[in-house]
Design a protein around this motif. Structure first.
Motif, PDB file in Angstrom:
ATOM      1  N   GLU A 144       8.462   5.404   2.747  1.00  0.00           N
ATOM      2  CA  GLU A 144       9.390   4.902   1.725  1.00  0.00           C
ATOM      3  C   GLU A 144      10.500   4.104   2.398  1.00  0.00           C
ATOM      4  O   GLU A 144      11.237   4.629   3.228  1.00  0.00           O
ATOM      5  CB  GLU A 144       9.977   6.068   0.937  1.00  0.00           C
ATOM      6  CG  GLU A 144      10.944   5.630  -0.144  1.00  0.00           C
ATOM      7  CD  GLU A 144      11.529   6.802  -0.920  1.00  0.00           C
ATOM      8  OE1 GLU A 144      12.368   6.554  -1.799  1.00  0.00           O
ATOM      9  OE2 GLU A 144      11.147   7.952  -0.621  1.00  0.00           O
ATOM     10  N   HIS A 145      10.623   2.849   2.043  1.00  0.00           N
ATOM     11  CA  HIS A 145      11.600   1.942   2.659  1.00  0.00           C
ATOM     12  C   HIS A 145      12.826   1.845   1.763  1.00  0.00           C
ATOM     13  O   HIS A 145      12.762   1.371   0.635  1.00  0.00           O
ATOM     14  CB  HIS A 145      10.977   0.555   2.832  1.00  0.00           C
ATOM     15  CG  HIS A 145      11.728  -0.344   3.778  1.00  0.00           C
ATOM     16  ND1 HIS A 145      13.041  -0.700   3.582  1.00  0.00           N
ATOM     17  CD2 HIS A 145      11.333  -0.959   4.933  1.00  0.00           C
ATOM     18  CE1 HIS A 145      13.426  -1.502   4.560  1.00  0.00           C
ATOM     19  NE2 HIS A 145      12.407  -1.668   5.398  1.00  0.00           N
ATOM     20  N   GLY A 146      13.957   2.321   2.272  1.00  0.00           N
ATOM     21  CA  GLY A 146      15.183   2.233   1.496  1.00  0.00           C
ATOM     22  C   GLY A 146      15.640   0.797   1.312  1.00  0.00           C
ATOM     23  O   GLY A 146      15.260  -0.098   2.067  1.00  0.00           O
ATOM     24  N   TYR A 147      16.484   0.581   0.319  1.00  0.00           N
ATOM     25  CA  TYR A 147      17.030  -0.756   0.080  1.00  0.00           C
ATOM     26  C   TYR A 147      18.539  -0.716  -0.133  1.00  0.00           C
ATOM     27  O   TYR A 147      19.164  -1.736  -0.411  1.00  0.00           O
ATOM     28  CB  TYR A 147      16.356  -1.423  -1.125  1.00  0.00           C
ATOM     29  CG  TYR A 147      16.443  -0.628  -2.415  1.00  0.00           C
ATOM     30  CD1 TYR A 147      17.575  -0.687  -3.214  1.00  0.00           C
ATOM     31  CD2 TYR A 147      15.387   0.175  -2.827  1.00  0.00           C
ATOM     32  CE1 TYR A 147      17.654   0.040  -4.389  1.00  0.00           C
ATOM     33  CE2 TYR A 147      15.461   0.901  -4.000  1.00  0.00           C
ATOM     34  CZ  TYR A 147      16.603   0.835  -4.778  1.00  0.00           C
ATOM     35  OH  TYR A 147      16.671   1.580  -5.933  1.00  0.00           O
ATOM     36  N   GLY A 148      19.135   0.478  -0.023  1.00  0.00           N
ATOM     37  CA  GLY A 148      20.570   0.568  -0.243  1.00  0.00           C
ATOM     38  C   GLY A 148      21.055   1.981  -0.003  1.00  0.00           C
ATOM     39  O   GLY A 148      20.673   2.620   0.976  1.00  0.00           O
ATOM     40  N   PHE A 149      21.874   2.467  -0.920  1.00  0.00           N
ATOM     41  CA  PHE A 149      22.503   3.774  -0.733  1.00  0.00           C
ATOM     42  C   PHE A 149      21.793   4.880  -1.491  1.00  0.00           C
ATOM     43  O   PHE A 149      22.295   5.999  -1.578  1.00  0.00           O
ATOM     44  CB  PHE A 149      23.977   3.695  -1.120  1.00  0.00           C
ATOM     45  CG  PHE A 149      24.734   2.779  -0.212  1.00  0.00           C
ATOM     46  CD1 PHE A 149      25.255   3.238   0.983  1.00  0.00           C
ATOM     47  CD2 PHE A 149      24.865   1.428  -0.515  1.00  0.00           C
ATOM     48  CE1 PHE A 149      25.909   2.386   1.849  1.00  0.00           C
ATOM     49  CE2 PHE A 149      25.531   0.571   0.343  1.00  0.00           C
ATOM     50  CZ  PHE A 149      26.048   1.046   1.535  1.00  0.00           C
ATOM     51  N   VAL A 150      20.618   4.568  -2.044  1.00  0.00           N
ATOM     52  CA  VAL A 150      19.764   5.624  -2.541  1.00  0.00           C
ATOM     53  C   VAL A 150      19.483   6.551  -1.371  1.00  0.00           C
ATOM     54  O   VAL A 150      19.153   6.096  -0.275  1.00  0.00           O
ATOM     55  CB  VAL A 150      18.422   5.049  -3.065  1.00  0.00           C
ATOM     56  CG1 VAL A 150      17.465   6.181  -3.421  1.00  0.00           C
ATOM     57  CG2 VAL A 150      18.653   4.158  -4.272  1.00  0.00           C
TER      58      VAL A 150
ATOM     59  N   VAL B 291      18.004   2.455   5.560  1.00  0.00           N
ATOM     60  CA  VAL B 291      18.759   1.306   6.073  1.00  0.00           C
ATOM     61  C   VAL B 291      20.262   1.447   5.880  1.00  0.00           C
ATOM     62  O   VAL B 291      21.019   0.593   6.343  1.00  0.00           O
ATOM     63  CB  VAL B 291      18.287  -0.007   5.398  1.00  0.00           C
ATOM     64  CG1 VAL B 291      16.833  -0.302   5.735  1.00  0.00           C
ATOM     65  CG2 VAL B 291      18.490   0.056   3.883  1.00  0.00           C
ATOM     66  N   ALA B 292      20.715   2.491   5.212  1.00  0.00           N
ATOM     67  CA  ALA B 292      22.149   2.644   4.956  1.00  0.00           C
ATOM     68  C   ALA B 292      22.839   3.267   6.164  1.00  0.00           C
ATOM     69  O   ALA B 292      22.354   4.265   6.705  1.00  0.00           O
ATOM     70  CB  ALA B 292      22.370   3.515   3.724  1.00  0.00           C
ATOM     71  N   PRO B 293      23.969   2.723   6.606  1.00  0.00           N
ATOM     72  CA  PRO B 293      24.689   3.324   7.735  1.00  0.00           C
ATOM     73  C   PRO B 293      25.181   4.724   7.363  1.00  0.00           C
ATOM     74  O   PRO B 293      25.782   4.914   6.302  1.00  0.00           O
ATOM     75  CB  PRO B 293      25.853   2.350   7.965  1.00  0.00           C
ATOM     76  CG  PRO B 293      26.021   1.621   6.671  1.00  0.00           C
ATOM     77  CD  PRO B 293      24.661   1.538   6.067  1.00  0.00           C
ATOM     78  N   PRO B 294      24.935   5.716   8.207  1.00  0.00           N
ATOM     79  CA  PRO B 294      25.268   7.106   7.863  1.00  0.00           C
ATOM     80  C   PRO B 294      26.726   7.338   7.491  1.00  0.00           C
ATOM     81  O   PRO B 294      27.023   8.158   6.622  1.00  0.00           O
ATOM     82  CB  PRO B 294      24.888   7.880   9.133  1.00  0.00           C
ATOM     83  CG  PRO B 294      23.802   7.067   9.751  1.00  0.00           C
ATOM     84  CD  PRO B 294      24.197   5.635   9.484  1.00  0.00           C
ATOM     85  N   SER B 295      27.660   6.628   8.128  1.00  0.00           N
ATOM     86  CA  SER B 295      29.072   6.881   7.834  1.00  0.00           C
ATOM     87  C   SER B 295      29.443   6.446   6.418  1.00  0.00           C
ATOM     88  O   SER B 295      30.458   6.896   5.877  1.00  0.00           O
ATOM     89  CB  SER B 295      29.974   6.165   8.846  1.00  0.00           C
ATOM     90  OG  SER B 295      30.041   4.774   8.597  1.00  0.00           O
ATOM     91  N   VAL B 296      28.626   5.598   5.807  1.00  0.00           N
ATOM     92  CA  VAL B 296      28.873   5.169   4.436  1.00  0.00           C
ATOM     93  C   VAL B 296      28.021   5.977   3.458  1.00  0.00           C
ATOM     94  O   VAL B 296      28.500   6.412   2.413  1.00  0.00           O
ATOM     95  CB  VAL B 296      28.587   3.661   4.258  1.00  0.00           C
ATOM     96  CG1 VAL B 296      28.916   3.215   2.838  1.00  0.00           C
ATOM     97  CG2 VAL B 296      29.390   2.838   5.258  1.00  0.00           C
ATOM     98  N   SER B 297      26.772   6.182   3.809  1.00  0.00           N
ATOM     99  CA  SER B 297      25.861   6.889   2.897  1.00  0.00           C
ATOM    100  C   SER B 297      26.090   8.388   2.890  1.00  0.00           C
ATOM    101  O   SER B 297      25.723   9.069   1.933  1.00  0.00           O
ATOM    102  CB  SER B 297      24.407   6.609   3.278  1.00  0.00           C
ATOM    103  OG  SER B 297      24.081   7.255   4.497  1.00  0.00           O
TER     104      SER B 297
END
Length: 378
Positions: free
Chosen positions: A139-145, A178-184
């Motif tokens: 499953e390829h993420g596309y944002g903050f899901v 693909v979401a940076p951990p500090s934001v997600s």
């Protein structure tokens, strides 16, 4: 090895997968996309794509479904639009009611016989195809899901599709985040993958490198939001632009802009400009909170004002604001103070630069491609 990329029919879900697809191609593997609508634009990246919903887009499919099923339209009106989980569940179920499209994903997989399937988050077609063929799925993420957060729910929400195809979830199932951990806030999520903005190619406009002596603010509403909500969210931005010492670039693609108010002298309509290229030459970004747009700004280290309407966009805005890299503002509440902060707030700039550095430290698509292939080979 053959890898099928099964993405939902939109640019926002398809474009983030292009860097990984090309990393696999450059490693000598075969890649085929199954997508539709605006997602067919991946062909401009030199990739082959099967159209799973000819003549349709996400907007047209939703509109037709609501016309045919007034009960679903009524349910949508009652959804808690401030809740990410509520809107995403409804969206997933709604899109997965497109049975002809879902069946086509499976048909493409059966015809092409991939060794693995990469599918976009919340996309039942690729997950179902991998399950039916018994091949690994990614499953390829596309944002903050929260990548993988809803995958098993998709099986339950769409049990009739799995039963009709005689399929279960793939035994090998991984997520690419693909979401940076500090934001997600998802430091222990799936496989980390550096987000590389792909917005399609384009001829660099002459004005892009011109120096006006004023900072440039990019403005966009993405590719899907105007189809549902129109361009009204930009009215207040345009009203304030004339009193702001900056150059505003409205990158609104090919949509009809006749409903916009008269632009001040320091604003221009730019049509379609690859967002990554525009952000390289901008001091700030104002937008709708779409995942790809948000991530592109974070990758560029550019402070942003997010004006989300609901669900996923609201979550993106809350997370970016919580990290200190942007402002979360309702479009009708935006003020001159917000525009001044976008250009002059040093804390916003510092946080945006930190997130950019974090993104640049995540594994590149080539590294993740190697890991994916090794996993498929066992």
């Amino acid at each position: 090895m053959r890898i099928l990329f099964a993405t939902t029919p939109g640019i926002g879900h398809s474009f983030p997968t292009v860097p990984l697809a090309w990393a696999l191609r450059l490693a000598g593997h075969e890649v085929l996309f199954a997508s539709g609508g605006d997602g067919l634009a991946v062909r401009n990246a030199g990739l082959h794509v099967e159209d799973v919903c000819p003549g349709e887009t996400v907007v047209s499919m939703v509109q037709k479904t609501f016309a045919e099923r007034p009960d679903l339209a009524g349910q949508y009106a009652e959804v808690d639009h401030t809740s990410f989980e509520s809107t995403q569940r409804f969206y997933a179920v709604l899109m997965n009611r497109q049975t002809a499209m879902i069946d086509r994903y499976v048909e493409v997989a059966e015809e092409w016989k991939p060794d693995a399937v990469v599918f976009s988050s919340l996309g039942i077609g690729g997950l179902l195809a991998a399950g039916k063929l018994g091949v690994p799925a990614f499953e390829h993420g596309y944002g903050f899901v929260q990548t993988g957060r809803f995958t098993r729910d998709l099986r339950d929400w769409n049990a009739e599709l799995f039963e009709r195809h005689g399929a279960e979830l793939p035994e090998v199932l991984h997520t690419l985040d693909v979401a940076p951990p500090s934001v997600s806030g998802n430091a222990e999520g799936g496989w980390p993958l550096r987000y590389l903005p792909y917005n399609g190619g384009g001829i660099v406009p002459e004005w892009l490198h011109e120096k006006s002596g004023r900072p440039r603010i990019a403005v966009t509403l993405g590719t899907t939001a105007p189809g549902f909500g129109g361009l009204g969210p930009l009215d207040r931005v345009i009203e304030l632009a004339g009193d702001t010492d900056a150059e505003f670039v409205l990158a609104l693609g090919d949509i009809d802009t006749s409903s916009l108010p008269t632009l001040p002298d320091n604003a221009r309509l730019a049509g379609w400009v690859p967002l990554g290229l525009l952000l390289e030459n901008s001091a700030g970004l104002i937008h709708h909170g779409g995942s790809g747009t948000t991530l592109a700004a974070l990758e560029a280290g550019v402070p942003q004002i997010l004006m989300p309407d609901e669900g996923e966009r609201a979550e993106s805005a809350a997370r970016v604001a919580g990290r200190g890299a942007g402002l979360n503002v309702r479009h009708d509440d935006i003020s001159k103070t917000h525009l001044d902060a976008l250009l002059g707030d040093e804390e916003l700039k510092r946080s945006a630069a930190e997130v950019r550095a974090e993104i640049h430290g995540l594994p590149l698509p080539g590294e993740v491609a190697e890991r994916l292939v090794a996993t498929v080979r066992g």
